[in-house]
Scaffold this active site. Structure first.
Site, PDB file in Angstrom:
ATOM      1  N   LYS A 158       0.830  -1.198   0.000  1.00  0.00           N
ATOM      2  CA  LYS A 158       0.000   0.000   0.000  1.00  0.00           C
ATOM      3  C   LYS A 158       0.867   1.251   0.000  1.00  0.00           C
ATOM      4  O   LYS A 158       1.911   1.289   0.651  1.00  0.00           O
ATOM      5  CB  LYS A 158      -0.919   0.033   1.226  1.00  0.00           C
ATOM      6  N   GLY A 164      -7.766   5.385  -3.244  1.00  0.00           N
ATOM      7  CA  GLY A 164      -8.454   5.050  -4.480  1.00  0.00           C
ATOM      8  C   GLY A 164      -7.945   3.798  -5.160  1.00  0.00           C
ATOM      9  O   GLY A 164      -8.239   3.563  -6.333  1.00  0.00           O
ATOM     10  N   HIS A 208     -15.252  -4.423   3.981  1.00  0.00           N
ATOM     11  CA  HIS A 208     -14.620  -3.108   4.137  1.00  0.00           C
ATOM     12  C   HIS A 208     -15.683  -2.177   4.714  1.00  0.00           C
ATOM     13  O   HIS A 208     -16.657  -1.851   4.048  1.00  0.00           O
ATOM     14  CB  HIS A 208     -14.147  -2.607   2.773  1.00  0.00           C
ATOM     15  N   ARG A 292     -11.051  13.947   4.578  1.00  0.00           N
ATOM     16  CA  ARG A 292     -11.790  14.744   3.589  1.00  0.00           C
ATOM     17  C   ARG A 292     -13.221  14.248   3.533  1.00  0.00           C
ATOM     18  O   ARG A 292     -13.576  13.267   4.186  1.00  0.00           O
ATOM     19  CB  ARG A 292     -11.142  14.576   2.210  1.00  0.00           C
TER      20      ARG A 292
END
Length: 455
Positions: A158, A164, A208, A292
């Site tokens: 990662k 994204g 998730h 965000r």
């Protein structure tokens, strides 16, 4: 409250922020690239200003161009939307240095949470269980191999910056890891300007799940429930829903309480999302925080009635939260379907072209967030998101039925979209019974999935 806000983004999120500004009595100004000159947000803004050519690096990722645009148009704040510069602490600091307000976490908060590996350690110290992973960033290939052996294959590579799904690879062997490191570093460098990587243990069958949090500058924080984002392709979300079918009431309460307590204690501020993996036993593990507004925030808005973008703007203006935890009410079930310009039958290949006909669905419990209109030219330069179809129902079966009806009403002609995929998904057994996990499409394959009798 701000007088004028520059919206430094594009597509549906630019339109969403514009509407929130209008609700708060703020004059919205839209910054756009040359490729986005003829968009709905540009036409609806009080003022619009071009910040550069189509290439994102020279427009939406150009901090100097965006700040200049804000100053020239008399704005006192900048809303970055999601993606692009929305989590860039250097941009937030530059914004403040020019006498402007960054609508998001302050620069020092963004810097504190900038490293995903560092954030895992920070929030683990405040009580969040984390997925086993590497100790810090991977220095080189040898270090990566050592850490992978210690953690145990399979592992997930990662990037420390961004999200994204870019720069991510799941690997099952040392040979695959060596091959993937170079690719992941290149992708991360191109997408985020930072090629730092770390490892996480890959949990084979998991959900998730993410928790929406809102924290003001005065130390007040609330959670607004959780969302399940397990239907993914290439580690990118396609469908989100709330509540998650992977959690019972007891586990849900534990997750939400632990998430908000830890993030407030760690000094977070603004709207944000804590992401978790949930295994088959209902045990949850923190993986990252998004500092965000999220693409899927309407799911939470549909269940709670809270305008998260307006709340984000109020917090940036220094106002306290307008709602307490005891006031949060989460009713029914909400589902969001990301409508993308991509061909699901061919590995979700991105598409571009003219929208020859567009009709949005409607009716009770149906919301369509989209910048599309008949005659709009979908550019090839950016992500494939055309809009988000969000539905609400008193329970999950009712929400699924409403989503099916809304998809039948939705018309996007002139280019290939993933609407057929969504129709298939909503009739598939794994989705209907809630047994799907993040590897659903990897196991079945999109083409086979579309061709199956149940979708």
């Amino acid at each position: 409250m701000f007088g004028r806000v520059l919206i430094a983004n594009r597509g549906e999120i630019a339109l969403r922020v514009l509407r929130a500004c209008r609700r708060l009595g703020i004059s919205p100004v839209v910054a756009y690239s040359e490729a986005d000159r003829d968009t709905r947000a540009v036409h609806l803004a009080d003022e619009a200003i071009c910040i550069g050519p189509a290439e994102a690096r020279r427009s939406y990722l150009s901090a100097a161009s965006i700040i200049s645009a804000a100053l020239v148009t008399g704005c006192d704040a900048i809303h970055p939307g999601y993606g692009f510069l929305s989590e860039d602490d250097a941009f937030a600091e530059m914004t403040r240095a020019h006498g402007l307000t960054f609508i998001g976490p302050p620069p020092e908060v963004l810097e504190r949470f900038a490293s995903k590996a560092g954030t895992r350690a920070l929030l683990a110290a405040h009580g969040l269980p984390t997925v086993p992973g590497s100790k810090g960033m991977l220095r080189d290939d040898d270090h990566a191999l050592e850490e992978a052996e210690r953690i145990g294959y399979p592992v997930l590579l990662k990037p420390s910056a961004g999200g994204g799904g870019r720069g991510m690879r799941m690997v099952r062997t040392a040979r695959e890891l060596q091959q993937a490191i170079t690719i992941c570093r290149s992708e991360a460098r191109a997408a985020f300007g930072d090629d730092s990587l770390y490892l996480e243990k890959w949990l084979e069958d998991n959900h998730h799940v993410e928790v929406q949090v809102v924290v003001d500058a005065h130390g007040n924080g609330i959670h607004v429930g959780e969302r399940d984002c397990s239907v993914q392709r290439r580690h990118q979300k396609v469908v989100e829903e709330s509540p998650s079918p992977a959690l019972d009431d007891e586990r849900r309460a534990m997750l939400l309480d632990t998430a908000i307590r830890s993030v407030v204690a760690a000094g977070y501020q603004s709207v944000g999302t804590l992401e978790f993996l949930v295994d088959g036993n209902g045990d949850y593990y923190f993986i990252e925080i998004n500092c965000r507004i999220q693409v899927e925030h309407p799911v939470t808005e549909m269940r709670s009635g809270i305008d998260l973008v307006a709340e984000q703007i109020r917090i940036a203006a220094g106002q306290p939260l307008s709602i307490r935890q005891s006031d949060v009410r989460l009713d029914g079930c909400a589902i969001e379907l990301r409508i993308n310009a991509e061909d699901a039958a061919h590995d979700f290949r991105p598409q571009a072209g003219l929208v020859e006909r567009y009709l949005a669905p409607g009716g009770p419990g149906v919301r369509m967030d989209s910048h599309l209109f008949t005659g709009y030219e979908v550019p090839p330069y950016y992500d494939s998101l055309l809009g988000k179809l969000i539905v609400w129902g008193p329970d999950r079966p009712a929400a699924i039925e409403r989503a099916r009806a809304a998809l039948d009403e939705l018309i996007v002609e002139g280019l290939v979209t993933n609407i057929p995929f969504h129709r298939a998904l909503l009739r598939s057994e794994p989705f209907l019974d809630g047994s799907f996990t993040t590897n659903l499409l990897d196991r079945i394959g999109a083409a086979a999935f579309l061709a199956s009798p149940n979708g």
